[in-house]
Design an enzyme around this catalytic site. Structure first.
Site, mmCIF file in Angstrom:
data_model
loop_
_atom_site.group_PDB
_atom_site.id
_atom_site.type_symbol
_atom_site.label_atom_id
_atom_site.label_comp_id
_atom_site.label_asym_id
_atom_site.label_seq_id
_atom_site.Cartn_x
_atom_site.Cartn_y
_atom_site.Cartn_z
ATOM 1 N N LYS A 179 0.619 -1.123 -0.153
ATOM 2 C CA LYS A 179 -0.142 -0.039 0.111
ATOM 3 C C LYS A 179 0.969 1.323 -0.054
ATOM 4 C CE LYS A 179 -1.757 2.605 3.236
ATOM 5 N NZ LYS A 179 -1.608 3.659 2.594
ATOM 6 N N GLY A 230 7.274 5.376 7.928
ATOM 7 C CA GLY A 230 6.246 6.730 7.834
ATOM 8 C C GLY A 230 6.439 7.395 9.406
ATOM 9 N N SER A 231 5.580 8.148 9.794
ATOM 10 C CA SER A 231 5.939 8.931 10.807
ATOM 11 C C SER A 231 6.011 8.089 12.343
ATOM 12 C CB SER A 231 5.017 10.244 11.063
ATOM 13 O OG SER A 231 3.646 9.795 11.285
ATOM 14 N N THR A 234 2.336 7.643 13.546
ATOM 15 C CA THR A 234 1.654 6.594 13.096
ATOM 16 C C THR A 234 2.274 5.298 13.425
ATOM 17 O OG1 THR A 234 1.290 8.037 11.234
ATOM 18 C CG2 THR A 234 0.762 5.771 10.755
ATOM 19 N N GLY A 235 3.413 5.293 13.433
ATOM 20 C CA GLY A 235 4.090 3.836 13.765
ATOM 21 C C GLY A 235 3.581 3.345 15.127
ATOM 22 N N GLU A 252 9.923 1.785 10.267
ATOM 23 C CA GLU A 252 10.957 2.731 9.912
ATOM 24 C C GLU A 252 10.327 4.005 10.136
ATOM 25 O OE1 GLU A 252 14.013 2.014 9.757
ATOM 26 O OE2 GLU A 252 13.922 -0.007 9.269
ATOM 27 N N CYS A 286 14.150 11.059 4.962
ATOM 28 C CA CYS A 286 13.857 10.686 6.406
ATOM 29 C C CYS A 286 15.439 11.017 6.939
ATOM 30 C CB CYS A 286 13.582 9.146 6.729
ATOM 31 S SG CYS A 286 14.799 8.040 5.553
ATOM 32 N N GLU A 383 10.720 17.417 14.008
ATOM 33 C CA GLU A 383 11.247 17.034 12.560
ATOM 34 C C GLU A 383 10.485 17.902 11.437
ATOM 35 O OE1 GLU A 383 9.480 13.340 10.828
ATOM 36 O OE2 GLU A 383 11.304 12.832 9.736
HETATM 37 P P1 NAD Z 1 2.406 8.962 7.639
HETATM 38 O O1 NAD Z 1 2.826 8.172 8.898
HETATM 39 O O2 NAD Z 1 1.591 9.870 7.838
HETATM 40 O O3 NAD Z 1 2.134 7.731 6.739
HETATM 41 C C1 NAD Z 1 2.985 6.746 6.110
HETATM 42 C C2 NAD Z 1 2.196 5.660 5.704
HETATM 43 O O4 NAD Z 1 1.064 5.060 6.737
HETATM 44 C C3 NAD Z 1 0.777 6.048 4.631
HETATM 45 O O5 NAD Z 1 0.939 4.974 3.667
HETATM 46 C C4 NAD Z 1 -0.551 6.344 5.219
HETATM 47 O O6 NAD Z 1 -1.564 6.130 4.444
HETATM 48 C C5 NAD Z 1 -0.399 5.270 6.420
HETATM 49 N N1 NAD Z 1 -1.022 5.336 7.440
HETATM 50 C C6 NAD Z 1 -1.502 6.673 8.085
HETATM 51 N N2 NAD Z 1 -2.242 6.218 9.187
HETATM 52 C C7 NAD Z 1 -2.189 5.038 9.237
HETATM 53 C C8 NAD Z 1 -2.551 4.158 10.542
HETATM 54 N N3 NAD Z 1 -3.502 4.509 11.518
HETATM 55 N N4 NAD Z 1 -2.377 2.799 10.258
HETATM 56 C C9 NAD Z 1 -1.681 2.367 9.356
HETATM 57 N N5 NAD Z 1 -1.120 2.894 8.180
HETATM 58 C C10 NAD Z 1 -1.570 4.267 8.290
HETATM 59 O O7 NAD Z 1 3.857 9.285 7.237
HETATM 60 P P2 NAD Z 1 4.126 10.274 5.793
HETATM 61 O O8 NAD Z 1 3.773 11.571 6.078
HETATM 62 O O9 NAD Z 1 3.786 9.330 4.908
HETATM 63 O O10 NAD Z 1 5.707 10.174 5.684
HETATM 64 C C11 NAD Z 1 6.785 11.130 6.481
HETATM 65 C C12 NAD Z 1 7.362 10.529 7.670
HETATM 66 O O11 NAD Z 1 8.039 9.288 7.222
HETATM 67 C C13 NAD Z 1 8.424 11.215 8.320
HETATM 68 O O12 NAD Z 1 8.363 11.293 9.613
HETATM 69 C C14 NAD Z 1 9.723 10.724 7.717
HETATM 70 O O13 NAD Z 1 10.769 10.821 8.775
HETATM 71 C C15 NAD Z 1 9.298 8.992 7.831
HETATM 72 N N6 NAD Z 1 10.050 8.124 6.847
HETATM 73 C C16 NAD Z 1 10.838 7.471 7.642
HETATM 74 C C17 NAD Z 1 11.721 6.571 6.824
HETATM 75 C C18 NAD Z 1 12.884 5.575 7.588
HETATM 76 O O14 NAD Z 1 13.174 4.696 6.693
HETATM 77 N N7 NAD Z 1 12.917 5.739 8.677
HETATM 78 C C19 NAD Z 1 11.726 6.807 5.436
HETATM 79 C C20 NAD Z 1 10.669 7.825 4.791
HETATM 80 C C21 NAD Z 1 10.165 8.452 5.519
#
Ligand code: NAD
Length: 485
Positions: A179, A230-231, A234-235, A252, A286, A383
């Site tokens: 996804k 992701g963030s 959300t993680g 991650e 990131c 961040e």
């Molecule tokens: P986000 O957490 O908003 O979304 C990430 C993904 O999670 C999206 O596909 C989103 O649709 C999905 N999502 C949202 N809510 C969810 C839930 N409750 N349950 C399951 N999935 C859900 O993050 P973003 O804005 O897409 O990305 C930016 C963040 O990602 C930044 O904090 C960045 O540092 C981080 N990031 C980390 C890495 C790494 O490898 N550590 C790499 C790239 C980005």
């Protein structure tokens, strides 16, 4: 398995999910816009819960055959994915530029990086550990696949982040439901389409949808593992949601990476490298430098060099020749970065460049350098994930290390010095999963990538990352009893 080269115009048009090897248009669809123009240019399927169920069922039904497929064939499948990405590089790059806003060089790295990751991952081995082999008994621990993997990617590098998950999941013998972010679904959907017939049906399913889809996926009882980028916020939700069915989880997450610049650097040379380490992809990396600690002896000249270089860099619509920096990818991220700038203004911090959104359509915020804001300011503590960077002056190395470590995050850190030995020793003191000396962002499928503290859980890349897509399985074989003498 065959690889086809599609024309650039094939890349646009109608986008469908891939479920069990078939195109699924979705009962509902949503609009996707180009962040450089704010114009809608395509629609994507808004996956319904029943369609998610179909994707999970397709992955589950493909699992036994894929699990039992010899690993040599699974290695070839990863090469076939890489071949497909490379054969369609031009069209995929154009599509990625349109949906993401990133310049061509960054879009190319996103796609080629994914291809290289597939090829590198294909070389990893699943270990078999024989820990006992006597006349009486043989005992060995093998690694077996988990089943169906749900892979969730962020929007900043949609292709690379997706394939970093898909490649080891498939190599280990799992099937996948992938996804992408709702903001950048198209290139991933197109790759799913291109891989129909390249991979057996159901082995890789690609779905897209809005905010409800991620939570449905992480709670789905038919998914055995979630691998998420992701963030941090959300993680935490993903970990909580997966707990009910004891899903294996890899996270991650976000970062607030510090760079420490020692006084022995060549200021002019390092300024450009630091600039791109902070601002590539308009800071939406990131591992971007998010706090720049500069030794007091070179603070003023390095500041001047960064400001001078920033003025030479072209920001704009990435479909135009010569664009080096694109817009913020989406409205919420644009608003977040503007709110950090607004806070810095209200606090009276000094802006060296930028500080105002560009006029006209598009989520453009120019490179914004802030001069030595306090350590407890929002722009230092949070961040930003955008083209705003605090320059921070330090007096002693111990002070720089302690300020760099004073964060809940622990993703990456960099040290810049001509004394490589000293710089490498400083890396050991930095609380981050990934440290670089005199460079940034470099990743390898053979190196373990992990976020410490609130930046993640588990590992991607390397055999260690591969093992996260497996269960350990130990087999004891009792041999014939030796005949007593
Ligand atoms: P986000 O957490 O908003 O979304 C990430 C993904 O999670 C999206 O596909 C989103 O649709 C999905 N999502 C949202 N809510 C969810 C839930 N409750 N349950 C399951 N999935 C859900 O993050 P973003 O804005 O897409 O990305 C930016 C963040 O990602 C930044 O904090 C960045 O540092 C981080 N990031 C980390 C890495 C790494 O490898 N550590 C790499 C790239 C980005």
């Amino acid at each position: 398995m065959t690889t086809e080269n599609h024309t650039v115009s094939d890349m646009f048009g109608h986008f469908t999910m891939t479920i069990g090897g078939r195109a699924v248009a979705g009962e509902q669809r949503y609009e996707v816009l180009n962040p450089a123009t704010e114009q809608v240019f395509a629609t994507a399927p808004d996956c319904a819960q029943a369609e998610l169920d179909q994707a999970v069922a397709a992955a589950r039904s493909a699992f036994p055959v894929w699990r039992d497929t010899p690993i040599a064939a699974r290695r070839l499948a990863l090469h076939a994915i890489a071949d497909t990405l490379q054969a369609n590089l031009e069209g995929l790059t154009r599509l990625l530029i349109a949906e993401h806003g990133k310049p061509a060089d960054v879009a190319t790295v996103d796609i080629m990086g994914a291809a290289l990751w597939c090829r590198g991952t294909s070389q990893l081995d699943l270990p078999v550990q024989v820990f006992e082999d006597t006349e009486i008994r043989r005992g060995e621990t093998r690694r077996v696949p988990l089943g169906v993997v749900g892979a969730i990617a962020a929007w900043n590098y949609p292709v690379l982040l997706g394939m970093i998950k898909v490649a080891p999941a498939l190599l280990a013998g799992n099937t996948v439901v992938l996804k992408p972010s709702p903001f950048t679904p198209l290139t991933t959907l197109k790759i799913g389409e291109l891989l129909r017939g390249v991979l057996p049906d159901g082995v890789l399913n690609v779905i897209s949808g809005g905010d409800a889809l991620g939570p449905w996926l992480t709670a789905h009882p038919g998914i055995d593992k979630v691998t998420f980028t992701g963030s941090t916020q959300t993680g935490r939700k993903v970990a909580a949601s997966g707990a009910a069915t004891l899903k294996r989880i890899t996270l991650e997450l976000g970062g607030n990476d510090a760079a420490i610049v020692l006084p022995d650097v060549d200021v002019e040379e390092v300024a450009q490298k630091l600039f791109w380490a902070a601002f590539r992809n308009s800071g939406q990396v990131c591992l971007a430098i998010k706090r720049l600690y500069i030794h007091k002896d070179i603070y003023e000249p390095l500041k001047a060099a960064l400001v001078a270089y920033a003025k030479t860099v072209k920001m704009g619509d990435a479909s135009e020749q010569g664009t080096q920096l694109g817009p913020l990818q989406n409205l919420p991220q644009y608003q977040l970065v503007l709110s950090l700038i607004q806070d810095a203004k209200e606090q009276g911090y000094t802006f060296l460049t930028g500080g105002e959104a560009l006029e006209g359509p598009g989520y453009f915020i120019p490179v914004t350098l802030i001069d030595n804001p306090p350590e407890d300011s929002r722009i230092v503590q949070e961040e930003q994930f955008g083209p705003v960077l605090p320059l921070l002056r330090f007096d002693t190395i111990d002070e720089a290390i302690s300020r760099a470590n004073a964060t809940e995050y622990g993703l990456g850190a960099t040290v810049w010095s001509s004394d490589l030995h000293q710089a490498a020793r400083l890396c050991e003191r930095l609380e981050a999963g990934n440290c670089w000396v005199n460079e940034a962002h470099y990743l390898s499928p053979f190196g373990a990538f992990s976020g410490h503290k609130q930046s993640g859980l588990g590992v991607e890349g390397s055999v260690e990352g591969l093992l996260e897509f497996t269960n350990a399985k130990t087999i004891f074989v009792k041999k014939a009893q030796p005949v007593p003498a």
